[in-house]
Design a protein around this motif. Sequence first.
Motif, PDB file in Angstrom:
ATOM      1  N   ASN A 177     -41.585 -36.535   4.477  1.00 34.82           N
ATOM      2  CA  ASN A 177     -40.167 -36.218   4.659  1.00 34.82           C
ATOM      3  C   ASN A 177     -39.811 -34.870   4.045  1.00 34.82           C
ATOM      4  O   ASN A 177     -39.027 -34.108   4.615  1.00 34.82           O
ATOM      5  CB  ASN A 177     -39.293 -37.329   4.074  1.00 34.82           C
ATOM      6  CG  ASN A 177     -39.389 -38.601   4.886  1.00 34.82           C
ATOM      7  OD1 ASN A 177     -39.564 -38.577   6.098  1.00 34.82           O
ATOM      8  ND2 ASN A 177     -39.298 -39.743   4.214  1.00 34.82           N
ATOM      9  N   THR A 178     -40.393 -34.558   2.895  1.00 38.01           N
ATOM     10  CA  THR A 178     -40.128 -33.282   2.231  1.00 38.01           C
ATOM     11  C   THR A 178     -40.672 -32.124   3.051  1.00 38.01           C
ATOM     12  O   THR A 178     -39.960 -31.135   3.293  1.00 38.01           O
ATOM     13  CB  THR A 178     -40.740 -33.273   0.815  1.00 38.01           C
ATOM     14  OG1 THR A 178     -40.162 -34.342   0.065  1.00 38.01           O
ATOM     15  CG2 THR A 178     -40.486 -31.957   0.107  1.00 38.01           C
ATOM     16  N   ALA A 181     -38.592 -31.737   6.252  1.00 38.94           N
ATOM     17  CA  ALA A 181     -37.274 -31.163   5.967  1.00 38.94           C
ATOM     18  C   ALA A 181     -37.378 -29.672   5.657  1.00 38.94           C
ATOM     19  O   ALA A 181     -36.550 -28.874   6.111  1.00 38.94           O
ATOM     20  CB  ALA A 181     -36.614 -31.913   4.810  1.00 38.94           C
ATOM     21  N   GLN A 182     -38.396 -29.279   4.896  1.00 39.05           N
ATOM     22  CA  GLN A 182     -38.597 -27.862   4.596  1.00 39.05           C
ATOM     23  C   GLN A 182     -38.797 -27.061   5.874  1.00 39.05           C
ATOM     24  O   GLN A 182     -38.217 -25.996   6.049  1.00 39.05           O
ATOM     25  CB  GLN A 182     -39.815 -27.664   3.686  1.00 39.05           C
ATOM     26  CG  GLN A 182     -39.564 -27.943   2.246  1.00 39.05           C
ATOM     27  CD  GLN A 182     -40.830 -27.719   1.431  1.00 39.05           C
ATOM     28  OE1 GLN A 182     -41.938 -28.034   1.866  1.00 39.05           O
ATOM     29  NE2 GLN A 182     -40.657 -27.180   0.238  1.00 39.05           N
ATOM     30  N   LYS A 184     -37.851 -27.776   8.838  1.00 38.44           N
ATOM     31  CA  LYS A 184     -36.630 -27.760   9.651  1.00 38.44           C
ATOM     32  C   LYS A 184     -35.505 -26.985   8.976  1.00 38.44           C
ATOM     33  O   LYS A 184     -34.430 -26.843   9.541  1.00 38.44           O
ATOM     34  CB  LYS A 184     -36.169 -29.191   9.932  1.00 38.44           C
ATOM     35  CG  LYS A 184     -37.040 -29.926  10.923  1.00 38.44           C
ATOM     36  CD  LYS A 184     -36.464 -31.308  11.186  1.00 38.44           C
ATOM     37  CE  LYS A 184     -37.132 -31.987  12.356  1.00 38.44           C
ATOM     38  NZ  LYS A 184     -36.513 -33.288  12.657  1.00 38.44           N
ATOM     39  N   GLU A 186     -33.917 -27.863   6.206  1.00 42.23           N
ATOM     40  CA  GLU A 186     -32.888 -28.786   5.741  1.00 42.23           C
ATOM     41  C   GLU A 186     -32.846 -28.928   4.230  1.00 42.23           C
ATOM     42  O   GLU A 186     -32.122 -29.770   3.710  1.00 42.23           O
ATOM     43  CB  GLU A 186     -33.113 -30.168   6.368  1.00 42.23           C
ATOM     44  CG  GLU A 186     -32.997 -30.165   7.873  1.00 42.23           C
ATOM     45  CD  GLU A 186     -33.441 -31.477   8.503  1.00 42.23           C
ATOM     46  OE1 GLU A 186     -33.840 -32.397   7.758  1.00 42.23           O
ATOM     47  OE2 GLU A 186     -33.386 -31.561   9.741  1.00 42.23           O
ATOM     48  N   THR A 187     -33.609 -28.122   3.496  1.00 38.00           N
ATOM     49  CA  THR A 187     -33.681 -28.315   2.052  1.00 38.00           C
ATOM     50  C   THR A 187     -32.986 -27.208   1.273  1.00 38.00           C
ATOM     51  O   THR A 187     -33.147 -27.140   0.065  1.00 38.00           O
ATOM     52  CB  THR A 187     -35.155 -28.389   1.600  1.00 38.00           C
ATOM     53  OG1 THR A 187     -35.808 -27.171   1.964  1.00 38.00           O
ATOM     54  CG2 THR A 187     -35.845 -29.577   2.207  1.00 38.00           C
ATOM     55  N   LEU A 195     -35.576 -36.035  -2.069  1.00 38.21           N
ATOM     56  CA  LEU A 195     -35.286 -36.314  -0.671  1.00 38.21           C
ATOM     57  C   LEU A 195     -35.615 -37.737  -0.313  1.00 38.21           C
ATOM     58  O   LEU A 195     -36.519 -38.316  -0.795  1.00 38.21           O
ATOM     59  CB  LEU A 195     -36.086 -35.368   0.232  1.00 38.21           C
ATOM     60  CG  LEU A 195     -35.566 -33.957   0.305  1.00 38.21           C
ATOM     61  CD1 LEU A 195     -36.495 -33.130   1.184  1.00 38.21           C
ATOM     62  CD2 LEU A 195     -34.170 -33.883   0.866  1.00 38.21           C
TER      63      LEU A 195
END
Length: 195
Positions: A177-178, A181-182, A184, A186-187, A195
């Motif tokens: 997930n991390t 997200a990175q 994309k 999103e972080t 996260l």
Amino acid sequence: MPKQKITKEMIIETAFEIVRKEGLENLLVKNIAAKLNCSVQPIYSYCANMEGVKQELVARTAKFIREYVAARINKKDYFRSTGRSYLKFAKDEPNLFQLYFLRQQPDVYTLDDLYRKESSQQVGIFIAESLGISIEQAKALHLHMIIYVMGISAMAASTNIDVEGEDIQNQLDMAYNTFLAQLKGETHGKDIGNL
């Protein structure tokens, strides 16, 4: 009773079982000969030296790994279940894990070299389509997860860690997930560890 004809396939299969059960340190020509109940001569006639046997074993082990992982993949969660399968392989087959993943690879100089050797274009396309990300993002995610899973796998192969326990599964999910997200974006401004 006529003498059994020793084939190259018999030699490689016997060597594979020795490594699988007893470890690479027990891969000796005399041990192969003893298991086959023959002299060392047939082994040397098919394989000039132990390096030749080891190269054949790497190919045999790669086939075993593909079959092992394929049998454990969840088609509804293909990408993550693949990583979990490799982790279970390391725990179930530590000697084969060591033979294949911890061997010397003098032709690998960069992580990109490693990725090209251990993956394929189709995997990147599949991940990209499955997750709705670009192929470059998919390759980056896959490489991150290869590094992460292989790190835990190396620990699992040499310890008593329960690879199917909740804590390991949570670690894998958090890493996935991390990294996703990175990639994309999103972080921004978030604590990645939460996260």
